[in-house]
Design a protein around this motif. Structure first.
Motif, PDB file in Angstrom:
ATOM      1  N   ILE A  46    -112.803  -9.989 -69.989  1.00 47.73           N
ATOM      2  CA  ILE A  46    -112.748 -11.448 -69.800  1.00 47.73           C
ATOM      3  C   ILE A  46    -111.357 -11.872 -69.339  1.00 47.73           C
ATOM      4  O   ILE A  46    -111.221 -12.753 -68.478  1.00 47.73           O
ATOM      5  CB  ILE A  46    -113.168 -12.166 -71.101  1.00 47.73           C
ATOM      6  N   ILE A  47    -110.315 -11.237 -69.882  1.00 46.64           N
ATOM      7  CA  ILE A  47    -108.941 -11.532 -69.459  1.00 46.64           C
ATOM      8  C   ILE A  47    -108.799 -11.306 -67.957  1.00 46.64           C
ATOM      9  O   ILE A  47    -108.181 -12.111 -67.254  1.00 46.64           O
ATOM     10  CB  ILE A  47    -107.933 -10.639 -70.233  1.00 46.64           C
ATOM     11  N   HIS A  48    -109.388 -10.225 -67.447  1.00 48.89           N
ATOM     12  CA  HIS A  48    -109.286  -9.916 -66.020  1.00 48.89           C
ATOM     13  C   HIS A  48    -110.182 -10.805 -65.174  1.00 48.89           C
ATOM     14  O   HIS A  48    -109.779 -11.252 -64.100  1.00 48.89           O
ATOM     15  CB  HIS A  48    -109.625  -8.447 -65.763  1.00 48.89           C
ATOM     16  N   PHE A  54    -111.333 -13.885 -65.720  1.00 46.09           N
ATOM     17  CA  PHE A  54    -110.885 -15.278 -65.639  1.00 46.09           C
ATOM     18  C   PHE A  54    -109.390 -15.409 -65.360  1.00 46.09           C
ATOM     19  O   PHE A  54    -108.847 -16.508 -65.439  1.00 46.09           O
ATOM     20  CB  PHE A  54    -111.264 -16.031 -66.915  1.00 46.09           C
ATOM     21  N   ARG A  55    -108.725 -14.286 -65.088  1.00 44.71           N
ATOM     22  CA  ARG A  55    -107.303 -14.264 -64.740  1.00 44.71           C
ATOM     23  C   ARG A  55    -106.430 -14.957 -65.784  1.00 44.71           C
ATOM     24  O   ARG A  55    -105.486 -15.670 -65.451  1.00 44.71           O
ATOM     25  CB  ARG A  55    -107.076 -14.884 -63.372  1.00 44.71           C
ATOM     26  N   ILE A  56    -106.742 -14.746 -67.018  1.00 45.39           N
ATOM     27  CA  ILE A  56    -105.984 -15.349 -68.112  1.00 45.39           C
ATOM     28  C   ILE A  56    -104.577 -14.775 -68.167  1.00 45.39           C
ATOM     29  O   ILE A  56    -103.644 -15.447 -68.603  1.00 45.39           O
ATOM     30  CB  ILE A  56    -106.742 -15.166 -69.448  1.00 45.39           C
ATOM     31  N   TYR A  57    -104.396 -13.548 -67.690  1.00 42.43           N
ATOM     32  CA  TYR A  57    -103.082 -12.919 -67.699  1.00 42.43           C
ATOM     33  C   TYR A  57    -102.064 -13.698 -66.877  1.00 42.43           C
ATOM     34  O   TYR A  57    -100.869 -13.590 -67.092  1.00 42.43           O
ATOM     35  CB  TYR A  57    -103.158 -11.474 -67.204  1.00 42.43           C
ATOM     36  N   ARG A  58    -102.523 -14.526 -65.936  1.00 39.03           N
ATOM     37  CA  ARG A  58    -101.603 -15.351 -65.141  1.00 39.03           C
ATOM     38  C   ARG A  58    -101.077 -16.538 -65.943  1.00 39.03           C
ATOM     39  O   ARG A  58     -99.989 -17.025 -65.679  1.00 39.03           O
ATOM     40  CB  ARG A  58    -102.296 -15.869 -63.893  1.00 39.03           C
ATOM     41  N   SER A  83     -97.372  -8.760 -72.457  1.00 36.35           N
ATOM     42  CA  SER A  83     -97.407  -7.702 -71.444  1.00 36.35           C
ATOM     43  C   SER A  83     -98.830  -7.120 -71.446  1.00 36.35           C
ATOM     44  O   SER A  83     -99.154  -6.219 -72.221  1.00 36.35           O
ATOM     45  CB  SER A  83     -96.386  -6.614 -71.773  1.00 36.35           C
ATOM     46  N   TRP A  84     -99.680  -7.657 -70.593  1.00 34.37           N
ATOM     47  CA  TRP A  84    -101.090  -7.271 -70.585  1.00 34.37           C
ATOM     48  C   TRP A  84    -101.318  -5.812 -70.228  1.00 34.37           C
ATOM     49  O   TRP A  84    -102.149  -5.144 -70.862  1.00 34.37           O
ATOM     50  CB  TRP A  84    -101.896  -8.204 -69.678  1.00 34.37           C
ATOM     51  N   PRO A  85    -100.602  -5.255 -69.237  1.00 29.04           N
ATOM     52  CA  PRO A  85    -100.807  -3.821 -68.978  1.00 29.04           C
ATOM     53  C   PRO A  85    -100.435  -2.951 -70.174  1.00 29.04           C
ATOM     54  O   PRO A  85    -101.137  -1.993 -70.485  1.00 29.04           O
ATOM     55  CB  PRO A  85     -99.891  -3.538 -67.788  1.00 29.04           C
ATOM     56  N   LEU A  86     -99.357  -3.300 -70.876  1.00 32.12           N
ATOM     57  CA  LEU A  86     -98.967  -2.529 -72.056  1.00 32.12           C
ATOM     58  C   LEU A  86     -99.984  -2.705 -73.181  1.00 32.12           C
ATOM     59  O   LEU A  86    -100.357  -1.737 -73.851  1.00 32.12           O
ATOM     60  CB  LEU A  86     -97.575  -2.942 -72.526  1.00 32.12           C
ATOM     61  N   LEU A 115    -102.102   0.381 -74.742  1.00 28.61           N
ATOM     62  CA  LEU A 115    -102.077   0.726 -76.166  1.00 28.61           C
ATOM     63  C   LEU A 115    -103.474   0.647 -76.785  1.00 28.61           C
ATOM     64  O   LEU A 115    -103.837   1.480 -77.622  1.00 28.61           O
ATOM     65  CB  LEU A 115    -101.113  -0.176 -76.916  1.00 28.61           C
ATOM     66  N   HIS A 116    -104.261  -0.343 -76.365  1.00 25.17           N
ATOM     67  CA  HIS A 116    -105.641  -0.440 -76.861  1.00 25.17           C
ATOM     68  C   HIS A 116    -106.431   0.808 -76.479  1.00 25.17           C
ATOM     69  O   HIS A 116    -107.121   1.403 -77.305  1.00 25.17           O
ATOM     70  CB  HIS A 116    -106.341  -1.680 -76.304  1.00 25.17           C
ATOM     71  N   TYR A 117    -106.343   1.192 -75.203  1.00 21.17           N
ATOM     72  CA  TYR A 117    -107.094   2.368 -74.762  1.00 21.17           C
ATOM     73  C   TYR A 117    -106.602   3.634 -75.447  1.00 21.17           C
ATOM     74  O   TYR A 117    -107.406   4.493 -75.814  1.00 21.17           O
ATOM     75  CB  TYR A 117    -107.018   2.531 -73.241  1.00 21.17           C
TER      76      TYR A 117
END
Length: 175
Positions: free
Chosen positions: A93-95, A97-101, A107-110, A114-116
């Motif tokens: 959902i973050i990706h 709806f582009r919530i990371y913007r 730090s969404w990639p980090l 870490l989740h994975y």
């Protein structure tokens, strides 16, 4: 000389730049493009997340509908699969709806890495325990098998999104 390891993001997702709008797009289509990332549905990372969620859900349902041979093993398996499913859905959902913007303080990639990393290790442990306690009951074997499939898909997602490279750094100025 000192050696260090560095993680380099190779996929285009939360850390990547925004794609330019298509030429000739209407203003309403442009505002829809800002709300949702339609290309993420068809991207490799998006399809991997959907495949992970489906395999986790099938594994959960298989174990839930079978008679259990070990309560602690299968309750652990269910907790891990549901938590992993919810977190993958959260990042999906973050990706989409582009919530990371909007939330740049994270730090969404980090966070996703870490989740994975943690989720894959826990899922592998849960699948091994579930497989060892299945005693050839079909539903439990199927649940453990889909747990292993989800583990492989999570490792594939980590491998396709991140590249670990060793960097040799010189300690002297003239080297």
């Amino acid at each position: 000389m000192s050696h260090g390891a560095r993680v380099i993001r190779t996929g285009v997702s939360s850390g990547g730049p925004a794609a330019p709008p298509a030429a000739g797009a209407s203003s309403s289509a442009g505002s829809d493009a800002e709300l949702m990332d339609g290309t993420y549905f068809r991207s490799c990372a998006g399809m991997l997340k959907v495949a992970q969620m489906i395999s986790l859900l099938i594994g959960f349902i298989s174990v839930n509908s079978s008679p259990w041979t070990s309560y602690s093993a299968y309750s652990y398996f269910q907790i891990v699969t549901m938590c992993d499913l919810v977190m993958i859905l959260f990042f999906y959902i973050i990706h989409i709806f582009r919530i990371y913007r909007k939330l740049t303080c994270v730090s969404w990639p980090l966070a996703e890495f870490l989740h994975y990393l943690i989720g894959t290790i826990l899922l592998l442990i849960a699948s091994i325990v579930a497989a060892s306690k299945s005693y050839n009951l079909t539903g439990l074997v199927a649940g453990a098998t889909f747990g292993f499939l989800a583990t492989i898909l999570c490792v594939l997602s980590i491998w396709s999104s991140y590249k670990v490279s060793c960097i040799t750094q010189s300690t002297s100025k003239y080297h």
